[in-house]
Motif scaffolding. Structure first.
Motif, PDB file in Angstrom:
ATOM      1  N   LEU A 209      43.765  56.345  38.193  1.00 36.92           N
ATOM      2  CA  LEU A 209      42.567  55.813  38.829  1.00 36.92           C
ATOM      3  C   LEU A 209      42.154  54.650  37.949  1.00 36.92           C
ATOM      4  O   LEU A 209      41.894  54.843  36.759  1.00 36.92           O
ATOM      5  N   VAL A 210      42.154  53.451  38.503  1.00 40.40           N
ATOM      6  CA  VAL A 210      41.869  52.290  37.658  1.00 40.40           C
ATOM      7  C   VAL A 210      40.695  51.486  38.190  1.00 40.40           C
ATOM      8  O   VAL A 210      40.504  51.361  39.396  1.00 40.40           O
ATOM      9  N   GLY A 211      39.920  50.952  37.264  1.00 42.51           N
ATOM     10  CA  GLY A 211      38.779  50.135  37.679  1.00 42.51           C
ATOM     11  C   GLY A 211      38.114  49.519  36.479  1.00 42.51           C
ATOM     12  O   GLY A 211      38.721  49.398  35.411  1.00 42.51           O
ATOM     13  N   ALA A 212      36.868  49.124  36.663  1.00 37.59           N
ATOM     14  CA  ALA A 212      36.002  48.514  35.640  1.00 37.59           C
ATOM     15  C   ALA A 212      36.282  47.039  35.395  1.00 37.59           C
ATOM     16  O   ALA A 212      35.508  46.376  34.738  1.00 37.59           O
ATOM     17  N   GLU A 213      37.391  46.528  35.914  1.00 32.42           N
ATOM     18  CA  GLU A 213      37.678  45.102  35.724  1.00 32.42           C
ATOM     19  C   GLU A 213      38.517  44.601  36.896  1.00 32.42           C
ATOM     20  O   GLU A 213      39.254  45.376  37.512  1.00 32.42           O
ATOM     21  N   PRO A 214      38.401  43.306  37.202  1.00 30.86           N
ATOM     22  CA  PRO A 214      39.191  42.773  38.320  1.00 30.86           C
ATOM     23  C   PRO A 214      40.682  42.835  37.997  1.00 30.86           C
ATOM     24  O   PRO A 214      41.071  42.667  36.843  1.00 30.86           O
ATOM     25  N   HIS A 215      41.471  43.119  38.988  1.00 30.09           N
ATOM     26  CA  HIS A 215      42.926  43.104  38.817  1.00 30.09           C
ATOM     27  C   HIS A 215      43.553  42.854  40.178  1.00 30.09           C
ATOM     28  O   HIS A 215      43.018  43.258  41.198  1.00 30.09           O
ATOM     29  N   LEU A 320      36.018  48.028  51.274  1.00 27.94           N
ATOM     30  CA  LEU A 320      35.909  46.748  50.570  1.00 27.94           C
ATOM     31  C   LEU A 320      37.304  46.289  50.203  1.00 27.94           C
ATOM     32  O   LEU A 320      38.135  47.095  49.784  1.00 27.94           O
ATOM     33  N   ALA A 321      37.514  44.983  50.324  1.00 32.04           N
ATOM     34  CA  ALA A 321      38.771  44.420  49.834  1.00 32.04           C
ATOM     35  C   ALA A 321      38.680  44.353  48.307  1.00 32.04           C
ATOM     36  O   ALA A 321      37.584  44.385  47.746  1.00 32.04           O
ATOM     37  N   ARG A 322      39.833  44.286  47.678  1.00 34.06           N
ATOM     38  CA  ARG A 322      39.897  44.125  46.219  1.00 34.06           C
ATOM     39  C   ARG A 322      38.905  43.046  45.769  1.00 34.06           C
ATOM     40  O   ARG A 322      38.774  42.016  46.434  1.00 34.06           O
ATOM     41  N   ILE A 323      38.209  43.296  44.665  1.00 31.35           N
ATOM     42  CA  ILE A 323      37.218  42.324  44.184  1.00 31.35           C
ATOM     43  C   ILE A 323      37.957  41.074  43.682  1.00 31.35           C
ATOM     44  O   ILE A 323      38.858  41.179  42.846  1.00 31.35           O
ATOM     45  N   LYS A 324      37.550  39.928  44.213  1.00 30.49           N
ATOM     46  CA  LYS A 324      38.244  38.684  43.863  1.00 30.49           C
ATOM     47  C   LYS A 324      37.828  38.194  42.468  1.00 30.49           C
ATOM     48  O   LYS A 324      38.563  37.499  41.784  1.00 30.49           O
ATOM     49  N   ILE A 333      37.366  23.404  36.747  1.00 32.50           N
ATOM     50  CA  ILE A 333      38.269  22.674  35.852  1.00 32.50           C
ATOM     51  C   ILE A 333      38.592  21.335  36.502  1.00 32.50           C
ATOM     52  O   ILE A 333      39.180  21.300  37.589  1.00 32.50           O
ATOM     53  N   ASN A 334      38.186  20.272  35.853  1.00 27.86           N
ATOM     54  CA  ASN A 334      38.329  18.931  36.425  1.00 27.86           C
ATOM     55  C   ASN A 334      37.851  18.898  37.879  1.00 27.86           C
ATOM     56  O   ASN A 334      38.498  18.320  38.752  1.00 27.86           O
ATOM     57  N   GLY A 335      36.748  19.559  38.113  1.00 27.90           N
ATOM     58  CA  GLY A 335      36.129  19.517  39.437  1.00 27.90           C
ATOM     59  C   GLY A 335      36.695  20.515  40.432  1.00 27.90           C
ATOM     60  O   GLY A 335      36.194  20.648  41.547  1.00 27.90           O
ATOM     61  N   VAL A 336      37.740  21.240  40.048  1.00 27.19           N
ATOM     62  CA  VAL A 336      38.356  22.194  40.986  1.00 27.19           C
ATOM     63  C   VAL A 336      37.852  23.607  40.658  1.00 27.19           C
ATOM     64  O   VAL A 336      37.809  24.000  39.493  1.00 27.19           O
ATOM     65  N   ASN A 337      37.459  24.349  41.685  1.00 25.67           N
ATOM     66  CA  ASN A 337      37.002  25.723  41.467  1.00 25.67           C
ATOM     67  C   ASN A 337      38.201  26.651  41.316  1.00 25.67           C
ATOM     68  O   ASN A 337      39.063  26.685  42.193  1.00 25.67           O
ATOM     69  N   VAL A 338      38.222  27.394  40.242  1.00 26.15           N
ATOM     70  CA  VAL A 338      39.352  28.300  40.000  1.00 26.15           C
ATOM     71  C   VAL A 338      38.807  29.664  39.590  1.00 26.15           C
ATOM     72  O   VAL A 338      37.950  29.761  38.709  1.00 26.15           O
ATOM     73  N   PHE A 339      39.315  30.709  40.244  1.00 23.02           N
ATOM     74  CA  PHE A 339      38.977  32.066  39.815  1.00 23.02           C
ATOM     75  C   PHE A 339      40.112  32.592  38.947  1.00 23.02           C
ATOM     76  O   PHE A 339      41.281  32.423  39.293  1.00 23.02           O
ATOM     77  N   PRO A 340      39.783  33.248  37.824  1.00 19.27           N
ATOM     78  CA  PRO A 340      40.842  33.814  36.989  1.00 19.27           C
ATOM     79  C   PRO A 340      41.812  34.683  37.807  1.00 19.27           C
ATOM     80  O   PRO A 340      43.003  34.722  37.515  1.00 19.27           O
ATOM     81  N   SER A 341      41.303  35.342  38.854  1.00 16.56           N
ATOM     82  CA  SER A 341      42.178  36.209  39.653  1.00 16.56           C
ATOM     83  C   SER A 341      43.311  35.417  40.326  1.00 16.56           C
ATOM     84  O   SER A 341      44.392  35.944  40.537  1.00 16.56           O
ATOM     85  N   GLN A 342      43.059  34.149  40.638  1.00 19.78           N
ATOM     86  CA  GLN A 342      44.123  33.346  41.264  1.00 19.78           C
ATOM     87  C   GLN A 342      45.252  33.115  40.268  1.00 19.78           C
ATOM     88  O   GLN A 342      46.427  33.111  40.641  1.00 19.78           O
TER      89      GLN A 342
END
Ligand code: AMP
Ligand code: ZN
Length: 431
Positions: A209-215, A320-324, A333-342
């Motif tokens: 059972l895993v959680g507490a952080e995005p993955h 709920l879908a996986r938390i993004k 970053i240089n004007g581009v939106n980036v999520f660590p999940s990507q």
């Protein structure tokens, strides 16, 4: 397929909504007893729960933020007499003032019930032995799951987090069939098992059972493949008790959010507008059942969406879908939106990659520079430098196709990047 609260878990949508409305009225009455909400609700013309006529009326109420919880510290959100409080949990923040949630005995029982149905939904039963590798203490992951596992009659090993050597000894000695841990810790544990010459087939593990952080989904698949066990996603936050807000069932296709206890909304994080079902936005939750610390329209900052359609397990609570990621996690970053999940998605989909990575953003003159440090498997690390250069090129190509930024890639030996006992810290914005 086992249910813990069968009738409630499969309740019709119509009955669920009338239960929610009844509970929302009670929640407003409880909130009116707190110093924090009293004035706020009265200003909106809400003097009693009976002023709420439909679920949609919740939109008349303002949002509550983490900062509000800090401002109400220590007792501004307490709705019951202090003598009725039996426990508190707290999460520390960067500002030094913790966010504190109080529970009555009934609240603990409700929370235990929500987690018991969650664990049962993954197939856990009294036949199982669970090694709980989440931190015991003010953090909610340890004690929360502990109570529910006992309730289901499982044998609980209250291992808490860290001390990997001891965790491995206990896995061997007591033959846990289930583990509860952060996904990053399970990846780290695998490296340590390998170093100790232990194969997962030497252990009895069946599920995690895993959680507490995005993955990402790839991380789930990786853990499943490495250990040969099923991995279930568990979502929660200390403001909503902790784990047991939403949990995957055996279908592993989205997390059922227990809507009899939490009223959910998905909003546009910029405008606060409630979004139509299925659209991605920020999850907002209200505590329909908690007595001691009522929260109305709490902004979780977590980005997700509702998965349309019904689940073949028969549970009617929406998924709920996986938390993004968190809306405050987004890097520009240089004007581009980036999520660590990507970035994680791209890295973890490559078979050469090891089990850990870091994302670093720095200033390079007027521009931003993105550095991705990633571990690679032992076989790859010993390869010819030309092969390593080729691999770096491949990662750069895959990443720039996904996030439109060309990162600098550093390859590291398996097990060499830092690991954390609790939630993994992988993003370092040094600008
Ligand atoms: P805490 O209040 O310390 O328990 O932290 C709660 C936060 O952890 C949530 O608001 C999420 O940002 C994150 N979190 C918890 N569970 C998950 C999960 N399954 N997937 C992604 N993020 C999660
Ligand atoms: Zn289901």
């Amino acid at each position: 397929m086992s249910f813990y609260h069968g009738a409630l878990e499969t309740i019709s949508r119509e009955d669920l909504e009338s239960l929610q409305l009844e509970r929302l009225k009670e929640l407003v009455d409880r909130a009116l007893k707190t110093d924090f909400y009293k004035e706020k609700l009265k200003q909106k013309g809400i003097n009693s729960g009976s002023d709420i006529k439909s679920l949609k009326d919740i939109e008349k109420i303002s949002f509550t933020s983490k900062n509000d919880l800090r401002e109400a510290f220590p007792y501004g959100l307490l709705a019951v007499d202090k003598k009725d409080v039996c426990r508190l949990h707290a999460s520390s923040g960067t500002t030094g003032i913790p966010t504190v949630i109080y529970h009555t005995k009934e609240d603990i029982n409700t929370w235990t019930g929500l987690l018991s149905r969650s664990l049962a939904a993954t197939g856990c039963s009294s036949d199982d032995v669970i090694q709980n590798m989440m931190t015991y203490g003010l953090f909610t992951g340890g004690l929360g799951v502990h109570y529910a596992a006992e309730e289901l009659g499982m044998m609980v090993i209250p291992a808490s987090s860290g001390n990997t050597k001891k965790q491995i000894t206990m896995l061997k000695d007591f033959g846990a069939t289930v583990v509860h841990a952060t996904p990053s810790y399970l990846l780290h544990l695998y490296v340590k098992l390998e170093e100790a010459g232990i194969k997962p087939s030497d252990l009895k593990l069946k599920k995690a059972l895993v959680g507490a952080e995005p993955h990402s989904e790839d991380v789930r698949l990786k853990i499943q493949e490495l250990y040969g066990m099923d991995v279930y996603n568990s979502y929660g936050l200390s403001e909503m008790n902790g784990p047991g807000v939403a949990f995957e069932c055996e279908e592993k296709n989205g997390m059922h959010l227990w809507e009899d206890s939490f009223l959910l909304e998905i909003i546009d994080p910029e405008t606060g507008e409630v979004l139509p079902e299925g659209e991605e936005g920020e999850l907002v939750l209200s505590t329909l059942t908690r007595q001691a610390t009522p929260l109305l329209r709490y902004r979780t900052r977590d980005l997700t969406r509702i998965i349309p359609g019904s689940c073949s397990c028969g549970r009617t609570h929406r998924r709920l879908a996986r938390i993004k990621g968190r809306s405050d996690d987004m890097l520009i970053i240089n004007g581009v939106n980036v999520f660590p999940s990507q970035i994680e998605e791209v890295i973890m989909s490559l078979k050469e990659m090891g089990n850990n990575y870091q994302i670093i953003v720095q200033k390079a003159g007027a521009l931003d520079k993105l550095i991705v440090k990633t571990e690679v498997t032992a076989e790859v690390f010993t390869d010819d430098t030309r092969d390593l250069e080729k691999l770096k090129k491949k990662i750069v190509e895959n990443l720039s196709a996904s996030i439109f930024i060309k990162p600098v890639i550093e390859l590291h030996e398996s097990g060499s990047l830092p690991v954390y006992e609790g939630k993994a810290v992988r993003v370092f914005d040094e600008r």
